[in-house]
Scaffold this motif. Structure first.
Motif, PDB file in Angstrom:
ATOM      1  N   LYS A 116      27.237  18.557 -20.768  1.00 16.75           N
ATOM      2  CA  LYS A 116      28.630  18.190 -20.553  1.00 16.75           C
ATOM      3  C   LYS A 116      29.145  17.309 -21.696  1.00 16.75           C
ATOM      4  N   THR A 170      28.048  17.296 -24.757  1.00 21.29           N
ATOM      5  CA  THR A 170      28.209  18.170 -25.921  1.00 21.29           C
ATOM      6  C   THR A 170      29.507  18.956 -25.827  1.00 21.29           C
ATOM      7  N   GLU A 171      29.818  19.475 -24.641  1.00 24.92           N
ATOM      8  CA  GLU A 171      31.074  20.212 -24.449  1.00 24.92           C
ATOM      9  C   GLU A 171      32.279  19.318 -24.732  1.00 24.92           C
ATOM     10  N   ILE A 172      32.240  18.092 -24.227  1.00 22.48           N
ATOM     11  CA  ILE A 172      33.359  17.160 -24.443  1.00 22.48           C
ATOM     12  C   ILE A 172      33.477  16.809 -25.925  1.00 22.48           C
ATOM     13  N   GLU A 173      32.341  16.564 -26.571  1.00 21.57           N
ATOM     14  CA  GLU A 173      32.378  16.250 -28.013  1.00 21.57           C
ATOM     15  C   GLU A 173      32.958  17.425 -28.804  1.00 21.57           C
ATOM     16  N   ASN A 174      32.607  18.645 -28.429  1.00 22.01           N
ATOM     17  CA  ASN A 174      33.173  19.821 -29.098  1.00 22.01           C
ATOM     18  C   ASN A 174      34.679  19.915 -28.874  1.00 22.01           C
ATOM     19  N   GLU A 175      35.121  19.599 -27.668  1.00 28.63           N
ATOM     20  CA  GLU A 175      36.562  19.611 -27.388  1.00 28.63           C
ATOM     21  C   GLU A 175      37.289  18.540 -28.190  1.00 28.63           C
ATOM     22  N   ILE A 176      36.674  17.358 -28.297  1.00 28.06           N
ATOM     23  CA  ILE A 176      37.259  16.278 -29.098  1.00 28.06           C
ATOM     24  C   ILE A 176      37.378  16.731 -30.550  1.00 28.06           C
ATOM     25  N   GLN A 177      36.333  17.368 -31.064  1.00 29.83           N
ATOM     26  CA  GLN A 177      36.335  17.842 -32.451  1.00 29.83           C
ATOM     27  C   GLN A 177      37.422  18.900 -32.656  1.00 29.83           C
ATOM     28  N   SER A 178      37.632  19.735 -31.662  1.00 33.63           N
ATOM     29  CA  SER A 178      38.649  20.788 -31.813  1.00 33.63           C
ATOM     30  C   SER A 178      40.059  20.222 -31.768  1.00 33.63           C
ATOM     31  N   LEU A 179      40.235  19.010 -31.276  1.00 30.83           N
ATOM     32  CA  LEU A 179      41.547  18.382 -31.230  1.00 30.83           C
ATOM     33  C   LEU A 179      41.933  17.692 -32.534  1.00 30.83           C
TER      34      LEU A 179
END
Length: 180
Positions: free
Chosen positions: A168, A170-179
């Motif tokens: 979870k 990792t998923e949140i960090e990826n979403e942060i990076q995509s923003l």
């Protein structure tokens, strides 16, 4: 013959001069190597059974209620009872590692409850970790085997929770990076 000669002196049947001589040192070494190989093989069997039990337990937990037995029947060349035995060996690996167990059959027998008469006189206590957990939280005392089972269950639960939490994060960090 003195009072302690039987402790320090030669014992009947222990005289080396009566033993036949070995063919060679090489034969003796080969016999010792084979013996060590047999002992190592027995240890490997138990270790493999523990690893197999761990894999089966993971699959059983992933499949969810009601799907385990059909999965075993459809996919495995052995019975659901054998699968349960492997899982039991895995769950009790620390206990088995402390015992002088020579083979898989002995390990299964060691972990079983005993004879049918014993089972009728002393019915098997529920060893379902979730039931043990509830009993523990209600203040009931657990025996050593129950404590061991509960501890193993809690360690596995903790590992599952940590794994899911890491996924979870990792998923949140990826979403942060995509923003960005």
């Amino acid at each position: 013959m003195g009072r302690f000669d039987s402790l320090t002196g030669k014992r009947p049947g222990s005289q080396r001069e009566n033993l036949p001589t070995s063919k060679s040192d090489q034969t003796v070494r080969r016999i010792i190597e084979l013996h060590e190989s047999v002992l190592g093989g027995m240890k490997n069997v138990l270790q493999n059974a523990m690893v197999l039990g761990e894999e089966l337990l993971r699959i059983k937990e992933d499949l969810g209620h009601g799907n385990w037995i059909p999965w075993v029947e459809q996919n495995l060349p052995f019975s659901e009872r054998s699968a349960r035995n492997y899982i039991s060996i895995f769950k009790n690996r620390e206990l088995l590692n402390r015992q002088p167990i020579a083979d898989l059959k002995s390990a299964i027998k060691f972990l079983s409850d005993g004879t049918q008469e014993e089972k009728e006189i002393n019915p098997k206590e529920n060893q379902d970790p979730k039931v043990l957990y509830k009993r523990f939280h209600h203040g009931e005392k657990l025996n050593q085997k129950e404590k061991f089972i509960l501890k193993e269950f809690l360690v596995i639960e903790k590992e599952k929770i940590l794994s899911k939490a890491k996924q979870k994060v990792t998923e949140i960090e990826n979403e942060i990076q995509s923003l960005k």
